[in-house]
Design a protein around this motif. Structure first.
Motif, mmCIF file in Angstrom:
data_model
loop_
_atom_site.group_PDB
_atom_site.id
_atom_site.type_symbol
_atom_site.label_atom_id
_atom_site.label_comp_id
_atom_site.label_asym_id
_atom_site.label_seq_id
_atom_site.Cartn_x
_atom_site.Cartn_y
_atom_site.Cartn_z
ATOM 1 N N LEU A 193 -66.586 48.028 -15.639
ATOM 2 C CA LEU A 193 -67.015 46.732 -16.145
ATOM 3 C C LEU A 193 -67.957 46.952 -17.323
ATOM 4 O O LEU A 193 -68.922 47.725 -17.214
ATOM 5 N N VAL A 194 -67.677 46.286 -18.418
ATOM 6 C CA VAL A 194 -68.499 46.433 -19.612
ATOM 7 C C VAL A 194 -68.649 45.068 -20.276
ATOM 8 O O VAL A 194 -67.749 44.220 -20.185
ATOM 9 N N GLN A 195 -69.774 44.858 -20.909
ATOM 10 C CA GLN A 195 -69.981 43.612 -21.630
ATOM 11 C C GLN A 195 -69.262 43.630 -22.969
ATOM 12 O O GLN A 195 -69.062 44.701 -23.571
ATOM 13 N N ALA A 196 -68.903 42.457 -23.425
ATOM 14 C CA ALA A 196 -68.284 42.353 -24.745
ATOM 15 C C ALA A 196 -69.183 42.994 -25.794
ATOM 16 O O ALA A 196 -70.406 42.829 -25.768
ATOM 17 N N GLY A 197 -68.552 43.749 -26.674
ATOM 18 C CA GLY A 197 -69.288 44.482 -27.691
ATOM 19 C C GLY A 197 -69.654 45.893 -27.295
ATOM 20 O O GLY A 197 -70.096 46.677 -28.134
ATOM 21 N N GLY A 198 -69.477 46.206 -26.036
ATOM 22 C CA GLY A 198 -69.820 47.528 -25.537
ATOM 23 C C GLY A 198 -68.705 48.534 -25.736
ATOM 24 O O GLY A 198 -67.718 48.266 -26.434
ATOM 25 N N SER A 199 -68.891 49.700 -25.115
ATOM 26 C CA SER A 199 -67.941 50.810 -25.286
ATOM 27 C C SER A 199 -67.588 51.436 -23.941
ATOM 28 O O SER A 199 -68.380 51.403 -22.993
ATOM 29 N N LEU A 200 -66.402 52.005 -23.917
ATOM 30 C CA LEU A 200 -65.940 52.800 -22.788
ATOM 31 C C LEU A 200 -65.096 53.937 -23.340
ATOM 32 O O LEU A 200 -64.474 53.800 -24.390
ATOM 33 N N ARG A 201 -65.063 55.050 -22.613
ATOM 34 C CA ARG A 201 -64.147 56.125 -22.961
ATOM 35 C C ARG A 201 -63.266 56.422 -21.768
ATOM 36 O O ARG A 201 -63.761 56.824 -20.706
ATOM 37 N N LEU A 202 -61.984 56.227 -21.948
ATOM 38 C CA LEU A 202 -61.017 56.530 -20.906
ATOM 39 C C LEU A 202 -60.490 57.957 -21.095
ATOM 40 O O LEU A 202 -60.355 58.427 -22.220
ATOM 41 N N SER A 203 -60.196 58.596 -19.986
ATOM 42 C CA SER A 203 -59.614 59.934 -20.013
ATOM 43 C C SER A 203 -58.297 59.933 -19.262
ATOM 44 O O SER A 203 -58.140 59.233 -18.262
ATOM 45 N N CYS A 204 -57.387 60.742 -19.751
ATOM 46 C CA CYS A 204 -56.106 60.948 -19.075
ATOM 47 C C CYS A 204 -55.954 62.460 -18.942
ATOM 48 O O CYS A 204 -55.708 63.152 -19.936
ATOM 49 N N ALA A 205 -56.124 62.954 -17.734
ATOM 50 C CA ALA A 205 -56.100 64.391 -17.503
ATOM 51 C C ALA A 205 -54.807 64.795 -16.806
ATOM 52 O O ALA A 205 -54.417 64.196 -15.797
ATOM 53 N N GLY A 206 -54.193 65.813 -17.343
ATOM 54 C CA GLY A 206 -52.977 66.323 -16.729
ATOM 55 C C GLY A 206 -53.287 67.480 -15.802
ATOM 56 O O GLY A 206 -54.172 68.289 -16.069
ATOM 57 N N SER A 207 -52.556 67.546 -14.704
ATOM 58 C CA SER A 207 -52.734 68.648 -13.768
ATOM 59 C C SER A 207 -51.380 69.096 -13.235
ATOM 60 O O SER A 207 -50.409 68.355 -13.307
ATOM 61 N N GLY A 208 -51.357 70.322 -12.707
ATOM 62 C CA GLY A 208 -50.108 70.778 -12.106
ATOM 63 C C GLY A 208 -49.344 71.779 -12.936
ATOM 64 O O GLY A 208 -48.170 71.591 -13.225
ATOM 65 N N ASN A 209 -49.997 72.885 -13.307
ATOM 66 C CA ASN A 209 -49.292 73.974 -13.967
ATOM 67 C C ASN A 209 -48.712 73.547 -15.309
ATOM 68 O O ASN A 209 -47.600 73.937 -15.671
ATOM 69 N N ILE A 210 -49.463 72.779 -16.040
ATOM 70 C CA ILE A 210 -48.993 72.250 -17.317
ATOM 71 C C ILE A 210 -49.200 73.266 -18.426
ATOM 72 O O ILE A 210 -50.267 73.841 -18.564
ATOM 73 N N LEU A 211 -48.143 73.466 -19.197
ATOM 74 C CA LEU A 211 -48.256 74.301 -20.381
ATOM 75 C C LEU A 211 -48.556 73.457 -21.609
ATOM 76 O O LEU A 211 -49.375 73.823 -22.441
ATOM 77 N N LYS A 212 -47.881 72.311 -21.685
ATOM 78 C CA LYS A 212 -48.034 71.482 -22.875
ATOM 79 C C LYS A 212 -47.799 70.018 -22.535
ATOM 80 O O LYS A 212 -46.877 69.691 -21.794
ATOM 81 N N ILE A 213 -48.651 69.170 -23.084
ATOM 82 C CA ILE A 213 -48.428 67.736 -23.025
ATOM 83 C C ILE A 213 -47.981 67.294 -24.407
ATOM 84 O O ILE A 213 -48.668 67.567 -25.393
ATOM 85 N N ASN A 214 -46.845 66.675 -24.491
ATOM 86 C CA ASN A 214 -46.324 66.232 -25.788
ATOM 87 C C ASN A 214 -46.981 64.911 -26.186
ATOM 88 O O ASN A 214 -48.164 64.707 -25.946
ATOM 89 N N ALA A 215 -46.229 64.029 -26.799
ATOM 90 C CA ALA A 215 -46.809 62.754 -27.225
ATOM 91 C C ALA A 215 -47.317 61.977 -26.018
ATOM 92 O O ALA A 215 -46.722 61.992 -24.947
ATOM 93 N N VAL A 216 -48.442 61.313 -26.233
ATOM 94 C CA VAL A 216 -49.084 60.536 -25.171
ATOM 95 C C VAL A 216 -49.305 59.113 -25.660
ATOM 96 O O VAL A 216 -49.695 58.888 -26.803
ATOM 97 N N GLY A 217 -49.085 58.187 -24.775
ATOM 98 C CA GLY A 217 -49.373 56.792 -25.082
ATOM 99 C C GLY A 217 -50.336 56.209 -24.081
ATOM 100 O O GLY A 217 -50.258 56.512 -22.888
ATOM 101 N N TRP A 218 -51.274 55.432 -24.592
ATOM 102 C CA TRP A 218 -52.123 54.605 -23.724
ATOM 103 C C TRP A 218 -51.529 53.198 -23.733
ATOM 104 O O TRP A 218 -51.311 52.613 -24.804
ATOM 105 N N TYR A 219 -51.279 52.667 -22.556
ATOM 106 C CA TYR A 219 -50.737 51.332 -22.382
ATOM 107 C C TYR A 219 -51.745 50.495 -21.599
ATOM 108 O O TYR A 219 -52.620 51.024 -20.921
ATOM 109 N N ARG A 220 -51.569 49.192 -21.673
ATOM 110 C CA ARG A 220 -52.379 48.317 -20.824
ATOM 111 C C ARG A 220 -51.533 47.155 -20.334
ATOM 112 O O ARG A 220 -50.564 46.756 -20.974
#
Length: 121
Positions: free
Chosen positions: A11-38
């Motif tokens: 929860l954040v007030q209007a005008g504020g900031s947040l940083r989202l993270s998307c972490a990959g796990s599971g023997n990953i060598l490479k993550i190709n293109a990534v999209g953030w959706y909502r």
């Protein structure tokens, strides 16, 4: 098997900031293109920002100049820095990526479980 895990919502007030993270796990060598959706209640899921494996980025018009997508390949993590947030940014945010494991297997169209972002006015 690979997993994408989003974090950083809240929860954040209007005008504020947040940083989202998307972490990959599971023997990953490479993550190709990534999209953030909502996806907001009653609305279709939409692409907010994308980043290629080479670092090229693109943004949905309503977030240009406010959101920044970036990646740390060493950590198999992609970030979405959200600044000057607005109530209309309220949604569940998901990341999506194609992933290659160290054994050479591609897992396509992987989705995380989502993280809720709520912006109060």
């Amino acid at each position: 098997q690979v997993q994408l895990v989003e974090s950083g919502g809240g929860l954040v007030q209007a005008g504020g900031s947040l940083r989202l993270s998307c972490a990959g796990s599971g023997n990953i060598l490479k993550i190709n293109a990534v999209g953030w959706y909502r996806q907001a209640p009653g609305k279709q899921r939409e692409l907010v920002a994308g980043i290629t494996s080479g670092g090229s980025t693109n943004y949905e018009d309503s977030v240009k100049g406010r959101f920044t997508i970036s990646r740390d390949n060493a950590k198999n993590t992609v970030y979405l820095q959200m600044n000057s947030v607005k109530p209309e940014d309220t949604a569940v945010y998901y990341c999506n990526a194609d992933v290659m494991t160290s054994s050479g297997v591609y897992y396509l169209n992987n989705w995380g479980q989502g993280t809720q972002v709520t912006v109060s006015s």
